[in-house]
Write a protein that holds these residues in place. Structure first.
Motif, PDB file in Angstrom:
ATOM      1  N   ILE A  10     -54.991  49.053   8.932  1.00 39.58           N
ATOM      2  CA  ILE A  10     -55.705  48.355   7.859  1.00 39.58           C
ATOM      3  C   ILE A  10     -55.986  49.318   6.710  1.00 39.58           C
ATOM      4  O   ILE A  10     -56.469  50.438   6.917  1.00 39.58           O
ATOM      5  CB  ILE A  10     -57.020  47.753   8.377  1.00 39.58           C
ATOM      6  CG1 ILE A  10     -56.746  46.864   9.599  1.00 39.58           C
ATOM      7  CG2 ILE A  10     -57.710  46.954   7.297  1.00 39.58           C
ATOM      8  CD1 ILE A  10     -58.013  46.376  10.285  1.00 39.58           C
ATOM      9  N   LYS A  11     -55.679  48.858   5.493  1.00 37.63           N
ATOM     10  CA  LYS A  11     -55.903  49.668   4.298  1.00 37.63           C
ATOM     11  C   LYS A  11     -56.851  48.943   3.348  1.00 37.63           C
ATOM     12  O   LYS A  11     -57.055  47.730   3.446  1.00 37.63           O
ATOM     13  CB  LYS A  11     -54.577  49.943   3.579  1.00 37.63           C
ATOM     14  CG  LYS A  11     -53.569  50.731   4.396  1.00 37.63           C
ATOM     15  CD  LYS A  11     -52.296  50.959   3.595  1.00 37.63           C
ATOM     16  CE  LYS A  11     -51.266  51.731   4.392  1.00 37.63           C
ATOM     17  NZ  LYS A  11     -50.024  51.972   3.592  1.00 37.63           N
ATOM     18  N   GLN A  12     -57.373  49.727   2.433  1.00 38.77           N
ATOM     19  CA  GLN A  12     -58.251  49.151   1.407  1.00 38.77           C
ATOM     20  C   GLN A  12     -57.987  49.861   0.087  1.00 38.77           C
ATOM     21  O   GLN A  12     -58.081  51.089   0.010  1.00 38.77           O
ATOM     22  CB  GLN A  12     -59.711  49.292   1.829  1.00 38.77           C
ATOM     23  CG  GLN A  12     -60.678  48.403   1.060  1.00 38.77           C
ATOM     24  CD  GLN A  12     -62.066  48.462   1.685  1.00 38.77           C
ATOM     25  OE1 GLN A  12     -62.805  49.409   1.460  1.00 38.77           O
ATOM     26  NE2 GLN A  12     -62.403  47.459   2.486  1.00 38.77           N
ATOM     27  N   TYR A  13     -57.655  49.100  -0.947  1.00 34.34           N
ATOM     28  CA  TYR A  13     -57.352  49.651  -2.272  1.00 34.34           C
ATOM     29  C   TYR A  13     -58.325  49.101  -3.311  1.00 34.34           C
ATOM     30  O   TYR A  13     -58.762  47.948  -3.223  1.00 34.34           O
ATOM     31  CB  TYR A  13     -55.931  49.270  -2.702  1.00 34.34           C
ATOM     32  CG  TYR A  13     -54.803  50.046  -2.042  1.00 34.34           C
ATOM     33  CD1 TYR A  13     -55.037  50.951  -1.018  1.00 34.34           C
ATOM     34  CD2 TYR A  13     -53.487  49.847  -2.440  1.00 34.34           C
ATOM     35  CE1 TYR A  13     -54.001  51.656  -0.421  1.00 34.34           C
ATOM     36  CE2 TYR A  13     -52.436  50.545  -1.853  1.00 34.34           C
ATOM     37  CZ  TYR A  13     -52.700  51.447  -0.833  1.00 34.34           C
ATOM     38  OH  TYR A  13     -51.664  52.135  -0.253  1.00 34.34           O
ATOM     39  N   TYR A  39     -57.765  53.506  -6.979  1.00 32.31           N
ATOM     40  CA  TYR A  39     -58.304  54.261  -5.848  1.00 32.31           C
ATOM     41  C   TYR A  39     -57.708  53.688  -4.567  1.00 32.31           C
ATOM     42  O   TYR A  39     -58.167  52.669  -4.050  1.00 32.31           O
ATOM     43  CB  TYR A  39     -59.828  54.177  -5.810  1.00 32.31           C
ATOM     44  CG  TYR A  39     -60.470  55.233  -4.914  1.00 32.31           C
ATOM     45  CD1 TYR A  39     -61.061  56.356  -5.460  1.00 32.31           C
ATOM     46  CD2 TYR A  39     -60.462  55.102  -3.531  1.00 32.31           C
ATOM     47  CE1 TYR A  39     -61.637  57.321  -4.656  1.00 32.31           C
ATOM     48  CE2 TYR A  39     -61.022  56.055  -2.713  1.00 32.31           C
ATOM     49  CZ  TYR A  39     -61.611  57.170  -3.283  1.00 32.31           C
ATOM     50  OH  TYR A  39     -62.166  58.139  -2.480  1.00 32.31           O
ATOM     51  N   PRO A  40     -56.677  54.337  -4.018  1.00 35.57           N
ATOM     52  CA  PRO A  40     -56.069  53.845  -2.776  1.00 35.57           C
ATOM     53  C   PRO A  40     -56.764  54.428  -1.547  1.00 35.57           C
ATOM     54  O   PRO A  40     -57.543  55.382  -1.640  1.00 35.57           O
ATOM     55  CB  PRO A  40     -54.641  54.370  -2.880  1.00 35.57           C
ATOM     56  CG  PRO A  40     -54.794  55.671  -3.620  1.00 35.57           C
ATOM     57  CD  PRO A  40     -55.937  55.464  -4.590  1.00 35.57           C
ATOM     58  N   ASN A  41     -56.479  53.829  -0.417  1.00 34.21           N
ATOM     59  CA  ASN A  41     -56.860  54.393   0.892  1.00 34.21           C
ATOM     60  C   ASN A  41     -58.358  54.648   1.031  1.00 34.21           C
ATOM     61  O   ASN A  41     -58.801  55.705   1.497  1.00 34.21           O
ATOM     62  CB  ASN A  41     -56.084  55.677   1.158  1.00 34.21           C
ATOM     63  CG  ASN A  41     -54.594  55.448   1.191  1.00 34.21           C
ATOM     64  OD1 ASN A  41     -54.123  54.459   1.769  1.00 34.21           O
ATOM     65  ND2 ASN A  41     -53.829  56.317   0.556  1.00 34.21           N
ATOM     66  N   VAL A  42     -59.138  53.651   0.645  1.00 40.26           N
ATOM     67  CA  VAL A  42     -60.587  53.733   0.853  1.00 40.26           C
ATOM     68  C   VAL A  42     -60.897  53.866   2.337  1.00 40.26           C
ATOM     69  O   VAL A  42     -61.915  54.444   2.729  1.00 40.26           O
ATOM     70  CB  VAL A  42     -61.280  52.488   0.262  1.00 40.26           C
ATOM     71  CG1 VAL A  42     -62.787  52.551   0.467  1.00 40.26           C
ATOM     72  CG2 VAL A  42     -60.959  52.355  -1.215  1.00 40.26           C
ATOM     73  N   GLN A  43     -60.011  53.351   3.168  1.00 41.84           N
ATOM     74  CA  GLN A  43     -60.235  53.373   4.615  1.00 41.84           C
ATOM     75  C   GLN A  43     -60.338  54.789   5.184  1.00 41.84           C
ATOM     76  O   GLN A  43     -60.776  54.974   6.316  1.00 41.84           O
ATOM     77  CB  GLN A  43     -59.126  52.613   5.341  1.00 41.84           C
ATOM     78  CG  GLN A  43     -57.789  53.336   5.448  1.00 41.84           C
ATOM     79  CD  GLN A  43     -56.943  53.238   4.202  1.00 41.84           C
ATOM     80  OE1 GLN A  43     -57.341  52.579   3.236  1.00 41.84           O
ATOM     81  NE2 GLN A  43     -55.780  53.847   4.214  1.00 41.84           N
ATOM     82  N   ASN A 101     -70.052  56.750  -2.264  1.00 40.74           N
ATOM     83  CA  ASN A 101     -70.162  58.021  -2.975  1.00 40.74           C
ATOM     84  C   ASN A 101     -68.799  58.499  -3.460  1.00 40.74           C
ATOM     85  O   ASN A 101     -68.653  58.973  -4.590  1.00 40.74           O
ATOM     86  CB  ASN A 101     -70.807  59.056  -2.055  1.00 40.74           C
ATOM     87  CG  ASN A 101     -70.987  60.406  -2.697  1.00 40.74           C
ATOM     88  OD1 ASN A 101     -70.115  61.264  -2.603  1.00 40.74           O
ATOM     89  ND2 ASN A 101     -72.112  60.627  -3.338  1.00 40.74           N
ATOM     90  N   ALA A 102     -67.783  58.356  -2.619  1.00 46.03           N
ATOM     91  CA  ALA A 102     -66.452  58.868  -2.950  1.00 46.03           C
ATOM     92  C   ALA A 102     -65.815  58.102  -4.113  1.00 46.03           C
ATOM     93  O   ALA A 102     -65.269  58.698  -5.046  1.00 46.03           O
ATOM     94  CB  ALA A 102     -65.547  58.793  -1.721  1.00 46.03           C
ATOM     95  N   ILE A 103     -65.885  56.769  -4.082  1.00 46.13           N
ATOM     96  CA  ILE A 103     -65.293  55.966  -5.146  1.00 46.13           C
ATOM     97  C   ILE A 103     -66.024  56.202  -6.457  1.00 46.13           C
ATOM     98  O   ILE A 103     -65.414  56.315  -7.527  1.00 46.13           O
ATOM     99  CB  ILE A 103     -65.319  54.465  -4.776  1.00 46.13           C
ATOM    100  CG1 ILE A 103     -64.446  54.201  -3.548  1.00 46.13           C
ATOM    101  CG2 ILE A 103     -64.859  53.607  -5.945  1.00 46.13           C
ATOM    102  CD1 ILE A 103     -64.598  52.813  -2.974  1.00 46.13           C
TER     103      ILE A 103
END
Length: 401
Positions: free
Chosen positions: A266-269, A282-286, A293-295
């Protein structure tokens, strides 16, 4: 006659000698006091034009006071002293907040919200008083009216009056206070200058996170398909995707998906809408343990409410493409007669979701040592089924309707 002349001559010479001796002696007394005068503490002083004059004790005391005052550093005007104090305090506040942000910010969801330092999980903006309470800032500083910002120093440097230190030319903490219709600013590396009130407002507007209503995008909409096409372009391949959900406002979207060949990957973009064209920002939030904080560091005007509530990084290596016990429960409850009827499945150790070839949906839950399974009417009903039994949002395993 000769003797009389001789005596007269001697008398004349004697008188001349005496007169000369008296003048010499008077000259000596005027330059140097005699020994007897010194012993009596009395001196004779010559007063000459333009020379030293006698002064009263009051005049001498005044002269000494003025001489001492000349040696003292001249005090600055009051407003300069206040400005200097503010810059020192602003630097102290910014340094304390920067340290707290670096150490605790990720796990506490500290972020820039409309340009100001905000604690997502605290549900409030960060203040100097909070920094004092947590031991990062000394107490007693006058921080009335201070605001703590989390911005990119390069953005601040664009405005007249700003003078950002090299260490502050990045995404970091600043402190600001209003003075005389201007805002003084400083970062951990020192003062960053002062800008007008209108420029300060414009600076914070660059971090505005209000981009319209946040909602879930319908899979029947044309924009849904366009977003998936842009993800395909980004990944360089067009493969069937199992989409869990797309959430968006008028500027950004978050997409949670997997490929059809591996439902557990599962991925999150995060995508941004630029005049009708979507691009992955911003790719690969997973992969982020602390995604808020990261985004925010890379996309500070992104509204984190666009993100789903679950954290995919917390589920890494816990999601499965097949759960044997759940499949067995489908058979035992006569929901399927063959595994070929399963078009989609994704599961964890205790929950599983299925989409069958006829379009029907099934959920399975491990209650104690045994799996139970049942049909549901929609993906929302499936989410509620798991929530009621576990209190956890399992939307990341549920296929979007």
């Amino acid at each position: 006659m000769k003797n009389k002349n001789w005596r007269f001559l001697c008398l004349l010479l004697s008188l001349m000698f005496c007169v000369s001796g008296c003048n010499f002696g008077g000259s000596s007394q005027t330059d140097t006091p005699s020994a007897q005068e010194k012993e009596n503490g009395q001196t004779t002083e010559i007063i000459v034009p333009g020379g030293k004059e006698d002064k009263t004790e009051e005049e001498e005391d005044k002269e000494k006071t003025e001489e001492k005052d000349d040696k003292k550093p001249q005090s600055k005007p009051f407003w300069q002293s206040e400005t200097s104090m503010h810059y020192e305090n602003l630097t102290a506040v910014a340094a304390a907040a920067q340290q707290d942000y670096r150490i605790n910010g990720p796990k506490r969801g500290w972020m820039s919200k409309n340009g100001k330092l905000y604690g997502y999980y605290d549900g409030c903006y960060i203040t100097p008083a909070m920094l004092v309470k947590e031991g990062y800032l000394q107490s007693g500083l006058n921080t009335t009216g201070y605001e703590i910002l989390l911005i990119d120093g390069d953005d601040l440097a664009r405005y007249d009056g700003a003078n950002v230190p090299s260490g502050g030319r990045k995404f970091c903490v600043f402190a600001a206070v209003k003075q005389n219709n201007k805002y003084l600013l400083a970062c951990a590396d020192g003062k960053a200058g002062q800008i007008s009130q209108s420029d300060y407002t414009a600076l914070l507007a660059r971090y505005n996170q209000s981009h319209g209503t946040v909602g879930r995008l319908s899979s029947a909409s044309a924009e849904y398909g366009r977003i998936l096409n842009y993800i395909g372009l980004y990944e360089g391949k067009f493969e069937n995707l199992f989409v869990r959900e797309i959430r968006k406002d008028n500027k950004y979207a978050s997409v949670t998906f997997s490929t059809a060949s591996n439902s557990a990957n599962i991925k999150q973009y995060i995508l941004k809408n630029d005049d009708g064209f979507w691009e992955v920002v911003y790719p690969n939030v997973q992969m982020d343990a602390y995604p808020i904080n990261a985004i925010n560091k890379l996309v500070p005007d992104f509204n984190v409410e666009v993100l789903p509530k679950y954290n995919l990084a917390a589920w890494r290596n816990m999601v499965k493409t097949e759960q044997g016990g759940a499949v067995a429960a489908l058979f035992s409850n006569h929901l399927i007669s063959s595994k070929s009827e399963i078009a989609y499945q994704c599961a964890t150790a205790s929950c599983a979701y299925f989409r069958l070839s006829d379009g029907s949906r099934c959920v399975a839950y491990m209650n104690g040592e045994y799996w139970t399974a049942t049909r549901v009417d929609s993906d929302i009903a499936a989410k509620n089924y798991f929530m009621e039994r576990t209190g956890v949002d399992y939307s990341f395993i549920i296929l979007d309707d």
